[in-house]
Design a protein around this motif. Structure first.
Motif, mmCIF file in Angstrom:
data_model
loop_
_atom_site.group_PDB
_atom_site.id
_atom_site.type_symbol
_atom_site.label_atom_id
_atom_site.label_comp_id
_atom_site.label_asym_id
_atom_site.label_seq_id
_atom_site.Cartn_x
_atom_site.Cartn_y
_atom_site.Cartn_z
ATOM 1 N N VAL A 103 -10.816 2.664 -1.538
ATOM 2 C CA VAL A 103 -10.097 1.878 -0.532
ATOM 3 C C VAL A 103 -8.886 1.190 -1.151
ATOM 4 O O VAL A 103 -7.782 1.179 -0.582
ATOM 5 C CB VAL A 103 -11.042 0.837 0.107
ATOM 6 C CG1 VAL A 103 -10.271 -0.116 0.994
ATOM 7 C CG2 VAL A 103 -12.135 1.534 0.904
ATOM 8 N N SER A 104 -9.074 0.598 -2.312
ATOM 9 C CA SER A 104 -7.982 -0.114 -2.970
ATOM 10 C C SER A 104 -6.837 0.828 -3.319
ATOM 11 O O SER A 104 -5.662 0.446 -3.264
ATOM 12 C CB SER A 104 -8.502 -0.815 -4.237
ATOM 13 O OG SER A 104 -9.059 0.130 -5.133
ATOM 14 N N HIS A 105 -7.158 2.075 -3.671
ATOM 15 C CA HIS A 105 -6.106 3.027 -4.036
ATOM 16 C C HIS A 105 -5.269 3.431 -2.823
ATOM 17 O O HIS A 105 -4.032 3.523 -2.900
ATOM 18 C CB HIS A 105 -6.729 4.264 -4.679
ATOM 19 C CG HIS A 105 -5.721 5.220 -5.238
ATOM 20 N ND1 HIS A 105 -5.507 6.478 -4.718
ATOM 21 C CD2 HIS A 105 -4.846 5.087 -6.264
ATOM 22 C CE1 HIS A 105 -4.558 7.079 -5.401
ATOM 23 N NE2 HIS A 105 -4.137 6.263 -6.350
ATOM 24 N N ILE A 106 -5.924 3.651 -1.674
ATOM 25 C CA ILE A 106 -5.182 3.994 -0.458
ATOM 26 C C ILE A 106 -4.321 2.820 -0.012
ATOM 27 O O ILE A 106 -3.190 2.998 0.467
ATOM 28 C CB ILE A 106 -6.156 4.424 0.651
ATOM 29 C CG1 ILE A 106 -6.919 5.682 0.221
ATOM 30 C CG2 ILE A 106 -5.412 4.683 1.958
ATOM 31 C CD1 ILE A 106 -6.046 6.873 -0.100
ATOM 32 N N VAL A 154 -15.818 3.609 -12.601
ATOM 33 C CA VAL A 154 -15.440 4.788 -11.824
ATOM 34 C C VAL A 154 -13.931 4.977 -11.757
ATOM 35 O O VAL A 154 -13.429 6.114 -11.883
ATOM 36 C CB VAL A 154 -16.061 4.720 -10.416
ATOM 37 C CG1 VAL A 154 -15.646 3.455 -9.682
ATOM 38 C CG2 VAL A 154 -15.725 5.951 -9.595
ATOM 39 N N ASN A 155 -13.169 3.900 -11.579
ATOM 40 C CA ASN A 155 -11.723 4.063 -11.469
ATOM 41 C C ASN A 155 -11.066 4.315 -12.811
ATOM 42 O O ASN A 155 -10.038 4.998 -12.887
ATOM 43 C CB ASN A 155 -11.104 2.835 -10.784
ATOM 44 C CG ASN A 155 -11.219 2.931 -9.274
ATOM 45 O OD1 ASN A 155 -11.701 3.922 -8.729
ATOM 46 N ND2 ASN A 155 -10.773 1.892 -8.578
ATOM 47 N N LEU A 156 -11.612 3.768 -13.872
ATOM 48 C CA LEU A 156 -11.107 4.103 -15.205
ATOM 49 C C LEU A 156 -11.308 5.584 -15.475
ATOM 50 O O LEU A 156 -10.411 6.268 -15.999
ATOM 51 C CB LEU A 156 -11.820 3.262 -16.266
ATOM 52 C CG LEU A 156 -11.422 3.499 -17.730
ATOM 53 C CD1 LEU A 156 -11.538 2.202 -18.520
ATOM 54 C CD2 LEU A 156 -12.281 4.562 -18.414
ATOM 55 N N VAL A 157 -12.470 6.101 -15.125
ATOM 56 C CA VAL A 157 -12.760 7.518 -15.348
ATOM 57 C C VAL A 157 -11.828 8.378 -14.503
ATOM 58 O O VAL A 157 -11.312 9.405 -14.969
ATOM 59 C CB VAL A 157 -14.240 7.815 -15.032
ATOM 60 C CG1 VAL A 157 -14.551 9.280 -15.288
ATOM 61 C CG2 VAL A 157 -15.152 6.937 -15.887
ATOM 62 N N ARG A 158 -11.594 7.973 -13.250
ATOM 63 C CA ARG A 158 -10.646 8.713 -12.401
ATOM 64 C C ARG A 158 -9.258 8.740 -13.029
ATOM 65 O O ARG A 158 -8.565 9.769 -12.994
ATOM 66 C CB ARG A 158 -10.568 8.057 -11.024
ATOM 67 C CG ARG A 158 -11.741 8.362 -10.101
ATOM 68 C CD ARG A 158 -11.404 7.940 -8.676
ATOM 69 N NE ARG A 158 -12.468 8.299 -7.753
ATOM 70 C CZ ARG A 158 -13.279 7.427 -7.152
ATOM 71 N NH1 ARG A 158 -13.127 6.130 -7.382
ATOM 72 N NH2 ARG A 158 -14.209 7.841 -6.321
ATOM 73 N N ASN A 159 -8.825 7.608 -13.584
ATOM 74 C CA ASN A 159 -7.492 7.542 -14.177
ATOM 75 C C ASN A 159 -7.356 8.455 -15.382
ATOM 76 O O ASN A 159 -6.277 9.002 -15.641
ATOM 77 C CB ASN A 159 -7.155 6.097 -14.556
ATOM 78 C CG ASN A 159 -6.825 5.239 -13.346
ATOM 79 O OD1 ASN A 159 -6.436 5.751 -12.301
ATOM 80 N ND2 ASN A 159 -6.986 3.935 -13.481
ATOM 81 N N VAL A 160 -8.424 8.606 -16.146
ATOM 82 C CA VAL A 160 -8.377 9.525 -17.284
ATOM 83 C C VAL A 160 -8.109 10.939 -16.796
ATOM 84 O O VAL A 160 -7.287 11.679 -17.367
ATOM 85 C CB VAL A 160 -9.688 9.463 -18.096
ATOM 86 C CG1 VAL A 160 -9.745 10.600 -19.114
ATOM 87 C CG2 VAL A 160 -9.821 8.118 -18.790
ATOM 88 N N ALA A 161 -8.797 11.357 -15.733
ATOM 89 C CA ALA A 161 -8.566 12.692 -15.171
ATOM 90 C C ALA A 161 -7.156 12.805 -14.603
ATOM 91 O O ALA A 161 -6.488 13.837 -14.763
ATOM 92 C CB ALA A 161 -9.605 12.983 -14.091
ATOM 93 N N LEU A 162 -6.667 11.744 -13.960
ATOM 94 C CA LEU A 162 -5.344 11.766 -13.338
ATOM 95 C C LEU A 162 -4.226 11.822 -14.372
ATOM 96 O O LEU A 162 -3.223 12.526 -14.191
ATOM 97 C CB LEU A 162 -5.193 10.531 -12.438
ATOM 98 C CG LEU A 162 -3.874 10.363 -11.678
ATOM 99 C CD1 LEU A 162 -3.595 11.565 -10.784
ATOM 100 C CD2 LEU A 162 -3.897 9.071 -10.862
ATOM 101 N N PHE A 203 -12.350 -2.421 -10.114
ATOM 102 C CA PHE A 203 -13.462 -2.007 -9.267
ATOM 103 C C PHE A 203 -14.327 -1.009 -10.023
ATOM 104 O O PHE A 203 -13.877 0.081 -10.389
ATOM 105 C CB PHE A 203 -12.943 -1.405 -7.961
ATOM 106 C CG PHE A 203 -12.205 -2.389 -7.114
ATOM 107 C CD1 PHE A 203 -12.889 -3.389 -6.448
ATOM 108 C CD2 PHE A 203 -10.815 -2.337 -7.010
ATOM 109 C CE1 PHE A 203 -12.216 -4.321 -5.666
ATOM 110 C CE2 PHE A 203 -10.140 -3.261 -6.235
ATOM 111 C CZ PHE A 203 -10.836 -4.260 -5.566
ATOM 112 N N VAL A 204 -15.555 -1.424 -10.279
ATOM 113 C CA VAL A 204 -16.515 -0.597 -11.019
ATOM 114 C C VAL A 204 -17.735 -0.372 -10.136
ATOM 115 O O VAL A 204 -17.997 -1.127 -9.189
ATOM 116 C CB VAL A 204 -16.928 -1.277 -12.338
ATOM 117 C CG1 VAL A 204 -15.745 -1.414 -13.275
ATOM 118 C CG2 VAL A 204 -17.547 -2.644 -12.075
#
Length: 802
Positions: free
Chosen positions: A676-679, A537-545, A668-669
């Motif tokens: 939470v980790s990002h905040i 999930v966080n890898l996918v978020r980073n691609v969008a970011l 985190f997958v």
């Protein structure tokens, strides 16, 4: 007297009989050597004669017949050529290609080369591990998508190392470079060449073809490609291979010394000039040639002055034709008509052209005959052809084929691994396969294929520098949210979609059928292809970011609908709160509904009314209160100005930040601690959390994800998540520790502490902080231990023993 006479008579008869017998035998043997038998002639037994024909005489006669047939075919092709263009004296492709193509050693093979069936025993083959060069012109989002299918079909059949040469615009360069870098296919090299630098070479040529200026780029390949590259296969993007490309590469060996270009005859009547009244095509030999598949002998082309020759040809013909209709193909054909000896005609199964009204059906009789399929009609898969269903299924096979399966080694062909592959391999070797959390750790370093801008994307920057992009990720089960989000958010959107190859095609069809999505060009869709057992999930978020083009981002989830007008409200807030010069994270309060059909509130007052009525709730108040409690919803109800809140453990709001914010932690997958980790990372970097008083978003109901089910049912999953949390705490503390810090190792009681003059994270019940002047991470308290990290040398830690 009678006895002696009778004796002499008998002797005479016997003598005559022997003479006749020996004479007959002599004649029989002599004539048999010439394939004739007096005995068979006398007896008129034709079946016996056929069985006694000598093998060498029969073979000789067969060769004579084959030669006669070849001559007849050449005469027929000559007659057809004369009939097609009697005024210009065109002798047709078959006639002159035969003479140019046929050397002394190839006289007997000419008929077979023109047949539409391949013969394995006579087909040339490329050397094992010989590097094959393939060139392609690609521009834009749609062509980049087509190239992927072409490449898949080549990789599926290939047994040789490949080097792809792409002449691209900026868009295709970004898409394909990212794709191949993340694909990491062994024994595949990729080079890119800037099409903008070549436009001046062909921009003077008027072109009516839908491919535009990029349809003329193949004329410049001798200049664009490296000077030490001697041969290359040039392909259109709408090509599908049904065989090993090495077979096509091997045909270079059949070129005569003068031949420099290999082409398949055009299978439509375009160049015959009889498609409609007053149809006037460019000059061509007979039916002309199709340039969807080209063998270019670059070394020889440079030697004969190709660049000057095609320019002169184009200038001469444009004086009467005014523009090209089929882009580079018109100029290639005009050039070949003037220089027929330079072309090597390929069998037509190397370019089966599936446009309307073609003779493509004459190129094959069996599936095994097919080599290359060319969708050269603007209708593409909707073209009319007797066997189009078969061709369509073959194309769809590669379209939806899992590209991860093509990452296979070429055994026996050593190749130098890319730097990315080397780093990945080293990271994998450092992992302990006996570790209970090995799969989680492996997921963190796994490289997923990424296809950026899967659909058309257009963005124009704003003048005030306050533009903001909504950033989210989703999978196939959230696809239905896209239209609603586009209706609620008119600004740019960056979406990363975690899908398989087949699901990506389903999404494409869904988007093309949606009027809402078709009309939105400022939405960037980035495909992250599925691989592994967890949702990254966080890898996918980073691609969008990473692929945002605006200075600010709104980090959200796809199952939230922003309030109407939020885009404009956030842009005003960015200016009011001076986000360009301060480190702030603007919190958008989150609510939820349990109703699938909701009358969406138009204002804060309407939302508060629905909240009081029980139609809406503060987000996850009954499941995970700590996740959004620090937002302070009670204060928000009456707030009219933005207000600051402090970070608290497990806080995971949805925020607006600058584009250069920290990325999400990819360890985190699936479910748990991904936001939470990002905040925590934002707080560690001293971002101020500011709640916006007139902004809100509402979570829409959906079925539970597969990952949350695993979290709830698997003790191992929960154990590994806890382990990853501990490691994240420690890594974050080390990364954000001030200069001159020390690390305190765990110690055992009795040494409880009383107070710390620092801001503490993650252990508010055990650590008391007041008047924070710098930051300390007291991330985790284990039973019987107090663990501290990042303590400044200039801070005082007061401890009190029992």
């Amino acid at each position: 007297m009678l006895c002696p006479c009778r004796g002499k008579l008998k002797l005479l008869v016997v003598s005559l009989s022997f003479v006749i017998l020996f004479t007959w035998l002599y004649l029989l043997v002599g004539n048999s050597e010439n394939g004739r038998s007096l005995l068979l002639s006398a007896c008129l037994v034709e079946s016996t004669e056929a069985r006694l024909l000598e093998r060498d005489v029969l073979a000789s006669r067969v060769r004579e017949v084959e030669e006669e047939n070849r001559q007849i075919r050449l005469q027929l092709s000559q007659s057809q050529g004369l009939a097609a263009q009697p005024a210009e004296g065109n002798y047709g492709n078959q006639q002159w290609v035969a003479s140019a193509d046929t050397g002394p050693e190839d006289v007997e093979n000419t008929a077979e080369e023109r047949a539409n069936h391949s013969e394995c025993s006579r087909s040339p083959t490329a050397e094992k591990c010989e590097l094959i060069h393939v060139a392609c012109v690609c521009a834009g989002h749609n062509a980049s998508r087509d190239v992927v299918t072409l490449v898949k079909s080549i990789l599926f059949h290939r047994r040789n190392p490949l080097h792809f040469h792409f002449i691209t615009d900026t868009v295709a360069n970004q898409i394909l470079s990212t794709l191949f870098q993340s694909w990491m296919v062994p024994s595949v090299q990729v080079s890119f060449y800037d099409a903008d630098e070549l436009k001046s070479e062909v921009s003077w040529i008027p072109n009516k073809h839908y491919s535009g200026i990029y349809g003329l780029m193949k004329l410049t390949l001798t200049k664009a490609l490296p000077s030490n590259l001697s041969k290359v296969i040039v392909l259109d993007t709408d090509i599908t291979f049904a065989t090993d490309i090495a077979e096509l590469w091997a045909i270079f060996r059949k070129f005569t010394e003068k031949q420099v270009i290999g082409l398949v005859e055009n299978q439509s009547d375009w160049y015959l000039g009889n498609l409609w009244k007053n149809h006037k095509p460019w000059p061509a030999l007979g039916r002309g040639f199709n340039t969807g598949v080209i063998l270019l002998y670059l070394e020889r082309l440079r030697r004969i002055g190709w660049e000057q020759m095609w320019r002169l040809t184009a200038e001469r013909e444009l004086m009467s034709m005014l523009s090209t209709s089929l882009a580079d193909q018109d100029i290639f054909n005009a050039f070949i008509k003037q220089n027929p000896v330079l072309v090597h005609q390929l069998p037509c199964f190397w370019n089966v052209q599936l446009s309307d009204h073609t003779r493509s059906e004459q190129c094959y009789t069996e599936v095994s005959d097919l080599k290359v399929i060319h969708w050269n009609s603007p209708k593409k898969l909707r073209v009319k052809n007797k066997h189009v269903e078969f061709f369509r299924n073959l194309y769809l096979t590669f379209l939806e084929y899992d590209g991860n399966l093509l990452r296979r080694e070429l055994f026996g062909c050593p190749s130098q691994a890319s730097s990315e592959s080397t780093v990945l391999q080293q990271a994998l070797e450092e992992l302990d396969e006996d570790d209970q959390c090995y799969d989680f750790r492996r997921e963190r370093i796994m490289v997923h294929r990424v296809h950026l801008y899967f659909l058309q994307y257009e963005y124009t920057p704003t003048d005030d520098g306050t533009d903001i992009t909504l950033v989210a990720q989703l999978s196939m089960d959230r696809l239905q949210m896209l239209e609603a989000i586009c209706k609620h958010w008119e600004g740019p959107i960056s979406l990363a979609l975690y899908m398989s190859d087949a699901e990506a095609q389903q999404f494409l069809r869904y988007a093309q059928a949606s009027e809402v999505l078709k009309n939105r060009k400022n939405v960037g869709y980035h495909i992250v292809y599925k691989e592994g057992q967890f949702y990254p999930v966080n890898l996918v978020r980073n691609v969008a970011l990473r692929n945002v083009n605006t200075p600010y981002v709104f980090l959200t989830d796809v199952d939230f609908l922003p309030m109407y007008g939020l885009y404009d409200y956030l842009r005003k807030s960015i200016v009011q709160l001076d986000m360009a010069n301060t480190k702030k994270a603007l919190v958008v309060p989150a609510f939820e509904t349990l109703r699938y059909r909701l009358s969406f509130p138009k204002s804060k007052a309407e939302l508060l009314s629905m909240l009081d009525m029980g139609t809406l709730y503060t987000f996850r108040y009954h499941v995970w209160t700590k996740g959004h409690a620090p937002t302070n919803y009670a204060k928000w109800r009456t707030a009219t100005t933005p207000y600051k809140v402090e970070w608290e453990a497990d806080f995971e709001p949805y925020v607006v930040v600058r584009r250069d914010c920290p990325e999400y932690d990819q360890r985190f997958v699936g479910f748990g601690w991904n936001k939470v980790s990002h905040i925590m990372e934002l707080d560690a970097q001293e971002y101020d959390l500011i709640v916006l008083p007139n902004a809100f978003m509402i979570h829409m109901p959906h079925a539970p994800s597969f990952d949350i089910s695993k979290f709830r049912s698997s003790p191992s999953y929960r154990y590994c998540l806890t382990t990853l949390k501990d490691e994240f705490h420690q890594d974050l503390s080390r990364k954000n520790a001030p200069p001159g810090h020390i690390e305190l190792t765990p110690h055992t009681p009795p040494m409880p502490f009383r107070s710390i003059r620092l801001q503490i994270y993650g252990c508010r019940d055990d650590c008391m902080g007041a008047g924070a002047t710098s930051r300390l991470s007291c991330w985790h308290r284990r039973p019987g231990q107090d663990v501290f990290y990042g303590l400044s040398l200039f801070e005082t830690l007061l401890k009190e023993t029992d």
